[in-house]
Structure formats: structure tokens, C-alpha cells
Design a protein around this motif. Structure first.
Motif, PDB file in Angstrom:
ATOM      1  N   HIS A   1      -0.214  -3.264  13.545  1.00 22.88           N
ATOM      2  CA  HIS A   1      -0.292  -4.049  14.774  1.00 22.88           C
ATOM      3  C   HIS A   1       0.351  -3.251  15.909  1.00 22.88           C
ATOM      4  N   PRO A   2      -0.297  -3.140  17.049  1.00 20.27           N
ATOM      5  CA  PRO A   2       0.244  -2.273  18.117  1.00 20.27           C
ATOM      6  C   PRO A   2       1.644  -2.671  18.568  1.00 20.27           C
ATOM      7  N   GLU A   3       1.986  -3.958  18.480  1.00 19.26           N
ATOM      8  CA  GLU A   3       3.322  -4.377  18.900  1.00 19.26           C
ATOM      9  C   GLU A   3       4.386  -3.979  17.882  1.00 19.26           C
ATOM     10  N   ALA A   4       3.960  -3.590  16.682  1.00 17.71           N
ATOM     11  CA  ALA A   4       4.918  -3.172  15.652  1.00 17.71           C
ATOM     12  C   ALA A   4       4.921  -1.666  15.458  1.00 17.71           C
TER      13      ALA A   4
ATOM     14  N   LEU B   1       7.445 -11.851   3.679  1.00 15.99           N
ATOM     15  CA  LEU B   1       8.012 -12.571   4.820  1.00 15.99           C
ATOM     16  C   LEU B   1       7.033 -12.561   5.989  1.00 15.99           C
ATOM     17  N   GLU B   2       6.889 -13.666   6.651  1.00 13.75           N
ATOM     18  CA  GLU B   2       6.013 -13.767   7.814  1.00 13.75           C
ATOM     19  C   GLU B   2       6.881 -13.805   9.076  1.00 13.75           C
ATOM     20  N   ARG B   3       6.713 -12.812   9.903  1.00 12.51           N
ATOM     21  CA  ARG B   3       7.435 -12.724  11.158  1.00 12.51           C
ATOM     22  C   ARG B   3       6.502 -12.102  12.203  1.00 12.51           C
ATOM     23  N   PRO B   4       6.722 -12.352  13.480  1.00  9.11           N
ATOM     24  CA  PRO B   4       5.868 -11.743  14.508  1.00  9.11           C
ATOM     25  C   PRO B   4       6.060 -10.233  14.537  1.00  9.11           C
ATOM     26  N   PRO B   5       5.050  -9.502  15.015  1.00 12.44           N
ATOM     27  CA  PRO B   5       5.147  -8.029  15.049  1.00 12.44           C
ATOM     28  C   PRO B   5       6.377  -7.523  15.800  1.00 12.44           C
ATOM     29  N   SER B   6       6.768  -8.225  16.868  1.00 15.03           N
ATOM     30  CA  SER B   6       7.928  -7.770  17.628  1.00 15.03           C
ATOM     31  C   SER B   6       9.193  -7.803  16.776  1.00 15.03           C
ATOM     32  N   TRP B   7       9.279  -8.778  15.864  1.00 19.87           N
ATOM     33  CA  TRP B   7      10.442  -8.839  14.961  1.00 19.87           C
ATOM     34  C   TRP B   7      10.455  -7.622  14.041  1.00 19.87           C
TER      35      TRP B   7
ATOM     36  N   ASP C   1      12.386   7.024   0.234  1.00 23.21           N
ATOM     37  CA  ASP C   1      11.752   6.318  -0.879  1.00 23.21           C
ATOM     38  C   ASP C   1      12.267   4.888  -1.018  1.00 23.21           C
ATOM     39  N   GLU C   2      13.473   4.605  -0.476  1.00 22.25           N
ATOM     40  CA  GLU C   2      13.976   3.237  -0.501  1.00 22.25           C
ATOM     41  C   GLU C   2      13.160   2.338   0.422  1.00 22.25           C
ATOM     42  N   LEU C   3      12.518   2.949   1.416  1.00 27.58           N
ATOM     43  CA  LEU C   3      11.742   2.187   2.382  1.00 27.58           C
ATOM     44  C   LEU C   3      10.245   2.276   2.103  1.00 27.58           C
ATOM     45  N   GLY C   4       9.904   2.833   0.952  1.00 24.98           N
ATOM     46  CA  GLY C   4       8.489   3.062   0.673  1.00 24.98           C
ATOM     47  C   GLY C   4       7.645   1.805   0.669  1.00 24.98           C
ATOM     48  N   ALA C   5       8.241   0.664   0.267  1.00 31.07           N
ATOM     49  CA  ALA C   5       7.484  -0.586   0.209  1.00 31.07           C
ATOM     50  C   ALA C   5       7.789  -1.487   1.397  1.00 31.07           C
ATOM     51  N   LEU C   6       8.331  -0.918   2.469  1.00 27.73           N
ATOM     52  CA  LEU C   6       8.685  -1.719   3.642  1.00 27.73           C
ATOM     53  C   LEU C   6       7.444  -2.422   4.193  1.00 27.73           C
ATOM     54  N   PRO C   7       7.504  -3.733   4.381  1.00 30.78           N
ATOM     55  CA  PRO C   7       6.323  -4.449   4.896  1.00 30.78           C
ATOM     56  C   PRO C   7       5.933  -3.979   6.289  1.00 30.78           C
ATOM     57  N   VAL C   8       4.628  -4.001   6.550  1.00 36.30           N
ATOM     58  CA  VAL C   8       4.084  -3.567   7.834  1.00 36.30           C
ATOM     59  C   VAL C   8       3.093  -4.624   8.315  1.00 36.30           C
ATOM     60  N   PRO C   9       3.282  -5.152   9.518  1.00 35.91           N
ATOM     61  CA  PRO C   9       2.309  -6.106  10.053  1.00 35.91           C
ATOM     62  C   PRO C   9       1.066  -5.371  10.542  1.00 35.91           C
ATOM     63  N   LEU C  10      -0.074  -5.866  10.164  1.00 33.66           N
ATOM     64  CA  LEU C  10      -1.332  -5.213  10.497  1.00 33.66           C
ATOM     65  C   LEU C  10      -2.027  -5.940  11.650  1.00 33.66           C
ATOM     66  N   ALA C  11      -2.955  -5.211  12.241  1.00 34.30           N
ATOM     67  CA  ALA C  11      -3.673  -5.771  13.384  1.00 34.30           C
ATOM     68  C   ALA C  11      -4.530  -6.969  12.988  1.00 34.30           C
ATOM     69  N   ASP C  12      -4.878  -7.070  11.708  1.00 38.43           N
ATOM     70  CA  ASP C  12      -5.711  -8.194  11.274  1.00 38.43           C
ATOM     71  C   ASP C  12      -4.890  -9.433  10.926  1.00 38.43           C
ATOM     72  N   GLY C  13      -3.579  -9.392  11.179  1.00 32.71           N
ATOM     73  CA  GLY C  13      -2.733 -10.552  10.946  1.00 32.71           C
ATOM     74  C   GLY C  13      -2.020 -10.540   9.613  1.00 32.71           C
ATOM     75  N   ARG C  14      -2.412  -9.673   8.709  1.00 27.96           N
ATOM     76  CA  ARG C  14      -1.733  -9.590   7.424  1.00 27.96           C
ATOM     77  C   ARG C  14      -0.456  -8.768   7.551  1.00 27.96           C
ATOM     78  N   THR C  15       0.455  -8.983   6.616  1.00 30.81           N
ATOM     79  CA  THR C  15       1.646  -8.146   6.492  1.00 30.81           C
ATOM     80  C   THR C  15       1.668  -7.626   5.067  1.00 30.81           C
ATOM     81  N   LEU C  16       1.507  -6.304   4.924  1.00 27.02           N
ATOM     82  CA  LEU C  16       1.387  -5.700   3.599  1.00 27.02           C
ATOM     83  C   LEU C  16       2.501  -4.689   3.388  1.00 27.02           C
ATOM     84  N   PRO C  17       2.912  -4.491   2.137  1.00 27.41           N
ATOM     85  CA  PRO C  17       4.003  -3.548   1.868  1.00 27.41           C
ATOM     86  C   PRO C  17       3.533  -2.100   1.947  1.00 27.41           C
TER      87      PRO C  17
END
Length: 1021
Positions: free
Chosen positions: A469-472, A397-403, A423-439
């Protein structure tokens, strides 16, 4: 007004005629009324009267009022609305008819409910009144068992002011008025709800009012939501659903219900009005149920789902099933839009915030959440949505860091409350400073760097380096494995290190490594870590590792060999323009060389110094605290062997003021370096034998006939070699040795002195000695045998320890000595002043005893400060057979035999003297020690216990060796059973024999002086 406005006389005549024509009819009417009283209308008194009042209000078109009171033993129920008429009276007096078609009430049959409390009811209205009487009926028919409500009589009474009709019921005996009124009061609220034409009810002194606004009915403060249904009405309290109820049709029936809402339905009932007629279609009422639910606030709608459990009646079962079907099919659940139960998704953890965020992501998501809600809604076809599935939905999913940060805000309380497992949240996506969002947060860094720095890191595209990403950034991510990171943490990250390691290769292959370079240099400007030397930086000849580049202003340019900077050399110069853009500290931090670098193994790149630049290099090394202190380790030892000062290694020179080494080493020329720096570089301040190379060098110098070396230094040098404790089998023995008289002879002509008395029979020009030989004492008075002086550790270990003390400490003696010289900037050390060269103590003097010296006053071996004070004199390295009584006893543990003399003999590959000398002695006079007057005086003055045995005294002691006679002051004949001491009758001879026998060899000269002058003043002057 007529006295009989309702024609009651005609009604009575008709009934009486019917009973007369058919006597069974009277019995039937009597039984039917009894059935109504004890069956169908049992306990329905107030319900029926209220229903009649509502019907009257409806007929009048104005909401009515009902008042209940007790007057003179009568229960009186007054109401407003349409008054009584003739048709109504006919209904009252008939068990099978009703005058009110289309109205909910059955004014007639239901009126039988009054018989529960009275047998003489009256109905008074402003149009007239009627009375029924069990007594008057009995009188009219002439029998006791009669119906009450079949024969009406007119009555003239006035209704209360403000009311149109009043039912008056003289109470039977035994009726509890208070209980009756309380029971009636309990029924008021329900009746007002189901009877919309009643606006007010008064019971005794209590009042209930009914109002309705926008479908919300309020009865004396309790509010109900209502929803019309075809032929009925649904109602639910605003303050919460019902838990148990009955079907109202419209008055309460006996059909028990478990639905959360009340159904008021016009359905066919059995004559008893307590049960629904079998076969009645009820599902039609369920069609309006979702509409009722939609009137509730969203958070309460799940309360309207029928709870699991057994139905309370057949009607309940049918309605429950129908309601569930409608809730499954019709929209009523709150969400982005109202949803039917079937196919809806319900988050199975309670979090309105999370539901609000997921509403735009998860189709058909209900805005209600929680495990209980999910369980309840599963009954209407809703599917639970677990957090693990939510994580899957969010992946990609693509969403802004604030979301994402808002999402983490919603998830953290769930994790803290253990509603969700990590462990249920182990693959929770994380927005990165380089613009990617990785699990997956694990391994990501929460780094609060500047936007510019983050942009650089993003541009560097470091594979595996995941910066949130600092905003996340959020504490939840840290709980899930992300790491709070400072600049140092990023620099230590394996992904960044790998990028640094391959950066030169990448740069040479044409990849743009400048973002990585700039990012690393920015990071090291804020902190400092090691191991970044592989970072690619621009040099004069292209990209090179940082640790292969020198700053253009580095002082090492003046000391490194020019070949260092050739094309294939180990170093190049950093590009000057690039160097000007960055602080020196940052460049040095990544490995660019400005000065000598200290590593775990010592000072790096010393081997690159040009031979003629060592004085300048030493000045550089001394100018920096880190390199100065590092010289106390292996680097200093390397300098001593490999640096070049005036054409020689520093270890081949001595300091100009190292007088204790005069003759053995030449003074270093003036090379413009301070003495303390020369000392740490290996220029000798004292005698040190740290390794085989040192040992070979010292032996070569001792065997050099061109050198003039003082006798004391000769002894100390041999002692240092013997005490070094090295693997001598790897050392080639010297061809020449230096003897005690200073001459140099072939090694095969010499012997090592291992017994002090043997010196009297061997030429000094062929004798090699180790000071101090022969410090042997007996252990305890009266016990035979001898021991090495001091202890076994003083046998060899102490010799070695003493020599190392002289040399500055063990194999690392150079380092130990150098560490004593303070760095000029060290305030705590500098305040003490520089350490004097040879701080381990004065040089060990050598002075042979009288026999060795060929006569004259007895000298003292081993005069160094460490041995002369603070511990016993250096031990004699004798062997066990010196005392036939057994092996030498030692005062403390440690290595014993062989001693230093044997060690030196092994090193030089020459024999010890005791192996070469076999002597015969003349006869003399044996005298116990205690019988020698002079000895007794000396023993008392020095507090020396008498040793066992005595001494053989000779007027002159002549020892014959190999047919040659030699004068000797004393001797020990070790071939005797206990060992026999011999001495010339002189102070010198007796002193030495007694000192040896008493284990006080170091006091022999003092003993001799006391024997010459047995006066206490001798000790003091």
C-alpha cells in the motif's frame, strides 16, 4: 533566676551517695560511659547533637536552626527550639534514662558522643546552664578514673542571640578543628533529610537549608522523593538512585544497605544504636516501596529494582527480598496502566516509539524497553518480549497503512543499529494495496502508481502479485526484500506474467479479465516490455491472444492472405470499439499486430503474405527501420527463396543494372519496388553461392544450352561454386557443363583444367576452367619445389574468401550484401549515398591464356578488383607432385590442397585434366636462367630473383599426347626429378616458363612485353 535552676546539687548528692553506698557502682558507671564513648556513640557527635536540636524544634512546634562554630578553642553547637529543663538535665546526667518520651532523640545517653572531643562539656540555654567536668568529678570522689557525665554543676552563661540552647565543648588537645568541621559538614545533608524538624544548618561559613513540597524534600539544591511508611520513611534522590547506604533509625546505623532508596525507620536498636535488634520485622516497610517508585518518572522506575548481587547485611537481605516481592505484586510499572512486575512484558530492544505502538496490541506491555531494562525487570517477574515474538503477535492484525508505516519507522533504526536481525523481521506483516495484510516483505513491490492503477491491479486479483500500500511504503521493507518497482518491473513480475498467460483461458471460462487487461495496458502506456502477447483481448470472433490480433487499421490487412482471418486462421481483428479506447502504442506493446513484427529469429509472419501482395509487403518492410535492418539477416534469405515477384522467387531474378549477371539470370520486371529494396529481398545484384540450393541453381543455369553466358561470367560462376566450401556429397552433380568456349556439353565429356600448360593439348569445347588457374611461384631463389601463389590460405581459403568477397560475404552473403544498402531514414548511411549493386568489386573477367584461347595475345585470368589489388592473384590449385622436390610450400597458413580445380572437379564429378594427359617432349637445349640475356634484363627491371635451374629451349615446342602432336608455347615436365621447364624460343613461351618458375605467374604478360621490348619505357607506357 535561681543560681541552680535545674537542681544539680541534689543530683550530684544522689550520685555521690550511691557511689559511697556501693563502690562498685562508680566503677560500673565509669565503664559504662567508656563503652558509650568508644563504642555505641563513637563518631556520632554531630548526629546526636543534631538529633537533640530536631527534638527541641519539634517540642517548640517550629522547624529549627542549628549552628556549628569554633570559639576560643571550643566547639559550639547552638540551636533553636524548646530550651533545656530540669528533666533534660537529669537525662544528661544519667546513663540509663531519657527525659524525651516519644521523640526520636535520647538526650542523655546519646550525649556521651561529646566525650570524643571534650572532657568538660557545657549546655547553655535561655533557662539556665549546666556543666560537666572530669577534673571536678575526680576532685569530688578522690580517684582518677571517673565518669564525666554523672555530676552536673550549674553554670551561668548567655546563649547566642537568636538561639535557645548551645552546647559548648572545650576541645581536647590533638583535635584537628578543620578536619572536625569538614566531617560535620559531610553529615549535614543526610541529617537534614532524616530530621524533618531541622530547617537550617550552619557549619562555620557554610549553610544548608531544608524545604519540602508535595513529598519532595530539597536540601541545599539536592531534591529527594519521600514516601511515608508505617513507622518510617523511604527517600530517594530525584537525580538518581543510591548505590550504597545504611539503614537510618532514624540516624545512621551500621546496617549496610544496597537498596536504591534510603529507609528511615523507627526500629528497635541494640543499646549501641548501631544494629537492629534481632527478630525485628522489616517486611512491613517494603509495602510502601512501590508507592515511592510510582512517584518517579516512568523512564526511571526500573532504576528502583534492587540490583543483583550479594546482600550487604542481614537487614539488607531481608529488605531486598521484601521489596522484590512487593514490586512483583503491586502495580508500579508504566504501561497503558500501571502494572505489577509479575507477568509484565518488556520489549528487549530499546525503542520507545515501538513500545508506544505495541501498547495497544501487546497485553501488559511495559512502556520501558531495552535489553538492560528487560534484564532488570526479570528480577520482579517481568517477561522479555523479543522482536520475533512481536512479529508473531502482529500477524493477522488489522491496522491502517499509516499505522504500519509508523511501525516501520520504529523498526528501521533498530535494524540499522544491528539491535534486530533481518531474519527476525522476515515475516513482518505488510499492508497491500488490495486491502490485505500479509506476512513477509520479500517479493512485495513498492510501486508508486496512481490510485486508479492500484485499484485496477487490486481488482485484477493477480495471485502472487503483492503491491505494498503506498501509504505504508517504507525503506525498511526494501531492506527486508521488497523491491522498488516501476511499471516495467510489474510487467516482468512472474505472477503478472502467469496471469497474462492464462488470461485467454480465464476469459473463455467466464472470468472477468478486463481489470487485468486495463491494468496491463495502463502499465505498458508508461513503459515497454516484451512477452505480453498472451494477454487476452477482445477480437471480432471473441477473446484472443494479443499477438493473434491485428489492429483494425493495420496495413497488413492489404498484404496478408484472406485465409489468415478465417475462423481457424492465425489472426483475427481487434474489436474496433476496444481499439478506439487505447493508444496504438499500448496495444502494439502488448503484442497486437500493426505491422510486421521483428523477433530474435527474424521478421515474423512473412509466410502469411499473399503471393500477389509481395511488392506491397516489401514496401511495408522497407518503410520501417526495424524491419529494414532485420532484412539483413535470416529474414532476407527467406525472402530470397520464398517471396514471389512476377511469379518467381527474388533469388531467381537479377537487378536490371546487374550487368555482371547477364545471361545467367533474367532481369526482374518492374513491380513498383525500389532497386535497393529488391536487392535486400534477394534479387541478385552479383554472383552469390551461399548454400547448396544456390550451387545447384547456378550449375543448372550454366548447363542450360538456351542461355547465352559470357565466358568471363562462366568462369566466375564456376569459381564461386568451387569456393563456396559446401558439403558437396549432398549435391547431385550436373548432367551438362559449360566449357571455356561457351558451349554446353555432357559432363562425362569434359575435364577441369588444373595445370595451365595442359590447355594447349585439350579442346576448348571440352575444357572447364576456374580463373585463375596456375598462379604458382617458387618460394625463394635457389630452392626447388613450387608453392601455391600467395599462401595456403590463398590455396583454397583465399579462393573461397575472394569468391565470398565477390558474393557479398560467405554463406550469409545475401545478408552481407544487403546490409550495405542503407535504410532511407538512416542519416549516417544515407549521407554516403546508396551502395552500388555488386559493391564487392567488378565481376571477375575470364580470359584464357594463349594456349587455351587457341593463339593470340595472352589474356589474364582472375581480374576482379579484390584479387588484382590489395593481395596476390588467385592461386593455382595444383597438387604437390607438380614439384618433385616435395609438397608445395605456402607463404602462410590455411587450408592447402586440393585447390579450386580439384574442388570444381569434385562438384561436377569430372576428372581434372592432369589425370588424363600424359605427354612426351622432344630434346632441346638446356640453358640456366641467368645465362639468358633477355631474361636477365627482365629480371633486373622487375626485381625478380633468378629461380634455381634453367629452361630447356626449343626452336619450336611440340608435345605429343596419345600419339597426337600439339604445338605448345611452354610446358612443365613434372615427371623429372626436379621438374623441368620447357619453352619455345619465343617471348610468349619464355615469359610463361620464367613467370611460372619464378613464382610470378601473374606477371607473365608483362614479362612477355619486356622480352619483346626490353626497355624501361615498356613499364611506363
Amino acid at each position: 533566676m535561681s543560681s541552680d535552676p535545674f537542681g544539680t546539687e541534689a543530683l550530684r548528692a544522689a550520685v555521690l551517695r550511691a557511689w559511697a553506698d556501693s563502690p562498685t557502682r562508680l566503677t560500673e558507671d565509669t565503664n559504662a560511659e567508656r563503652d558509650l564513648r568508644v563504642g555505641a556513640y563513637r563518631d556520632r557527635l554531630f548526629v546526636e547533637l543534631a538529633q537533640n536540636a530536631a527534638d527541641a524544634a519539634l517540642a517548640a512546634g517550629t522547624p529549627g536552626t542549628l549552628r556549628v562554630s569554633v570559639v576560643d578553642g571550643e566547639l559550639r553547637v547552638a540551636n533553636t527550639g524548646a530550651p533545656l529543663d530540669a528533666r533534660g538535665v537529669a537525662s544528661l546526667s544519667s546513663l540509663r534514662a531519657s527525659a524525651k518520651e516519644g521523640m526520636v532523640g535520647q538526650f542523655g545517653v546519646g550525649f556521651a558522643a561529646v566525650l570524643a572531643v571534650t572532657s568538660e562539656p557545657r549546655v547553655i540555654s535561655r533557662t539556665g546552664g549546666v556543666a560537666f567536668s572530669e577534673a571536678r568529678t575526680r576532685e569530688a570522689v578522690g580517684r582518677d578514673d571517673v565518669p564525666v557525665l554523672r555530676l552536673p554543676w550549674p553554670v551561668e552563661e548567655q546563649v547566642p542571640e537568636g538561639f535557645d540552647t548551645e552546647v559548648r565543648l572545650p576541645l581536647r588537645k590533638g583535635v584537628d578543628v578543620s578536619e572536625l568541621l569538614a566531617r560535620l559538614a559531610d553529615e549535614v545533608e543526610d541529617l537534614l533529610l532524616v530530621l524533618p524538624w531541622l530547617a537550617r544548618v550552619e557549619v562555620a561559613d557554610r549553610v544548608w537549608d531544608r524545604s519540602e513540597v508535595d513529598g519532595v524534600v530539597e536540601v541545599s539544591g539536592r531534591r529527594w522523593l519521600t514516601q511515608e511508611a508505617p513507622g518510617g520513611l523511604w527517600a530517594v534522590p530525584v537525580d538518581g538512585p543510591l548505590t550504597a547506604d545504611v539503614l537510618h533509625a532514624p540516624t545512621p546505623t551500621d546496617e549496610r544497605m544496597s537498596l536504591p532508596a534510603r529507609l528511615i525507620a523507627h526500629v528497635p536498636l541494640e543499646p549501641s544504636r548501631r544494629r537492629v535488634l534481632p527478630g525485628t520485622e522489616l517486611a512491613v516497610f517494603a509495602e510502601s516501596y512501590p508507592a515511592l517508585v510510582r512517584q518517579l518518572p516512568p523512564e526511571r522506575r526500573s532504576e528502583m529494582v534492587p540490583r543483583p548481587g550479594f546482600p550487604l547485611s542481614e537487614v539488607d537481605a531481608e529488605l531486598r527480598d521484601a521489596v522484590v516481592r512487593q514490586l512483583s505484586a503491586q502495580p508500579w510499572l508504566p504501561g497503558r496502566e500501571e502494572l505489577p512486575g509479575s507477568g509484565a512484558r518488556v520489549l528487549d530492544v530499546e525503542s520507545p516509539e515501538l513500545v508506544d505502538l505495541l501498547g495497544e496490541v501487546v497485553p501488559r506491555l511495559v512502556s520501558l524497553s531495552g535489553p538492560e531494562v528487560a534484564r532488570v525487570l526479570s528480577a520482579v517477574g517481568a517477561d522479555p518480549l523479543g522482536v520475533a515474538e512481536v512479529v508473531e503477535v502482529l500477524t493477522g492484525l488489522e491496522r491502517p497503512p499509516s499505522w504500519w508505516r509508523s511501525l516501520y519507522d520504529a523498526l528501521l533504526p533498530l535494524l540499522e543499529a544491528h539491535s534486530v536481525q533481518a531474519d527476525e523481521l522476515g515475516a513482518l506483516p505488510v499492508p497491500l494495496a488490495d486491502g490485505r495484510t500479509l506476512p513477509g516483505p520479500r517479493g512485495a513491490f513498492l510501486f508508486g502508481g496512481s490510485e486508479e492503477l492500484l485499484d485496477l491491479l487490486a481488482e485484477a486479483e493477480v495471485v502472487g502479485l503483492r503491491l505494498v500500500h503506498p501509504e505504508a511504503a517504507h525503506p525498511l521493507l526494501e531492506r527486508l526484500g521488497a523491491k522498488q518497482a516501476e511499471s516495467a518491473d510489474l510487467l516482468e513480475a512472474p505472477a503478472l506474467r502467469e496471469a497474462v498467460e492464462r488470461s485467454v483461458e480465464d476469459a473463455l471460462s467466464g472470468l472477468d479479465t478486463r481489470p487485468l487487461v486495463d491494468a496491463v495496458l495502463r502499465l505498458v502506456s508508461e513503459t515497454s516490455v516484451e512477452g505480453l502477447g498472451a494477454l487476452a483481448l477482445p477480437g471480432e470472433d471473441g477473446w484472443r491472444r494479443a499477438d493473434e490480433l491485428l489492429l483494425p487499421t493495420s496495413p497488413l490487412l492489404d498484404v496478408f492472405d484472406p485465409e489468415v482471418f478465417t475462423e481457424d486462421g492465425p489472426f483475427s481483428l481487434l474489436d474496433e470499439d476496444f481499439a478506439s479506447r487505447w493508444p496504438r502504442g499500448a496495444l502494439v506493446a502488448v503484442g497486437v499486430v500493426d505491422g510486421f513484427v521483428v523477433t530474435e529469429d527474424g521478421i515474423r509472419d512473412l509466410d502469411l503474405v499473399a503471393d500477389d501482395a509481395w511488392p506491397a509487403a516489401l514496401r511495408l518492410l522497407a518503410a520501417e527501420r526495424e524491419t529494414w535492418h532485420a532484412l539483413a539477416g535470416p529474414s532476407g534469405e527467406w525472402l530470397a527463396r520464398n517471396a514471389v515477384l512476377a511469379g518467381r522467387a527474388p533469388a531467381e531474378w537479377r537487378l536490371p543494372d546487374a550487368d555482371g549477371l547477364v545471361g545467367l539470370y533474367d532481369p526482374v520486371p518492374d513491380v513498383g519496388v525500389r532497386p535497393e529494396v529488391l536487392a535486400v529481398a534477394g534479387v541478385r545484384a552479383e554472383l552469390v553461392v551461399a548454400d547448396l540450393e544456390d550451387a545447384a541453381d547456378v550449375l543448372d543455369r550454366l548447363g542450360d544450352p538456351e542461355r547465352v553466358i559470357a565466358p568471363g561470367l562462366v568462369g566466375r560462376a564456376y569459381r564461386a561454386v568451387a569456393a563456396a566450401g559446401l558439403e558437396w556429397q549432398e549435391l547431385d552433380p550436373p548432367e551438362r557443363v559449360r566449357t571455356v568456349d561457351g558451349s554446353v556439353v555432357a559432363a562425362e565429356q569434359a575435364a577441369v583444367l588444373d595445370r595451365p600448360w595442359l590447355a594447349a593439348v585439350w579442346p576448348a569445347g571440352r575444357l572447364v576452367a576456374v580463373p585463375e588457374v596456375g598462379s604458382v611461384r617458387r618460394v625463394g631463389a635457389g630452392r626447388p619445389g613450387v608453392a601455391l601463389a600467395g599462401s595456403a590460405a590463398e590455396g583454397l581459403a583465399a579462393e573461397e574468401r575472394s569468391a565470398r568477397q565477390l558474393a557479398g560475404g560467405g554463406p550469409a552473403g545475401l545478408g552481407a550484401r544487403r546490409s550495405a544498402v542503407p535504410f532511407a531514414g538512416d542519416a549516417d548511411l544515407a549521407s554516403r549515398g546508396p551502395a552500388a549493386p555488386g559493391a564487392g568489386g567488378p565481376a571477375v573477367p575470364f580470359a584464357g591464356d594463349a594456349g587455351l584461347a587457341g593463339g593470340g595475345s595472352a589474356g589474364r585470368f582472375a581480374g576482379d578488383a579484390d584479387l588484382a589489388s590489395g593481395g596476390p592473384a588467385a592461386p593455382f590449385a595444383g597438387d604437390a607432385d607438380l614439384a618433385p622436390g616435395g609438397p608445395a610450400e605456402h607463404a602462410s597458413g590455411g587450408e592447402g590442397l586440393p585447390g579450386l580445380a580439384e574442388r570444381l572437379a569434385e562438384v561436377l564429378d569430372v576428372p581434372v585434366l592432369s589425370e588424363l594427359v600424359s605427354a612426351s617432349l622432344p630434346e632441346g637445349e638446356y640453358v640456366p636462367w641467368s645465362e639468358l640475356t633477355a631474361i636477365r634484363l627482365v629480371a633486373e627491371l622487375l626485381d625478380i630473383p633468378f629461380p634455381d635451374g634453367g629452361v630447356v629451349v626449343h626452336e619450336e615446342l611440340t608435345v605429343e599426347v596419345a600419339g597426337v602432336k600439339h604445338d605448345a608455347p611452354w610446358w612443365v615436365d613434372s615427371g623429372r626429378f626436379h621438374g623441368e621447364h620447357h619453352a619455345a624460343d619465343t617471348p610468349e613461351g619464355l615469359a610463361r616458363a620464367f613467370a611460372w618458375a619464378a613464382g610470378r605467374w601473374e606477371d607473365r604478360h608483362l614479362i612477355a612485353a619486356l622480352l619483346e621490348e626490353p626497355d624501361p619505357l615498356t613499364l611506363l607506357t
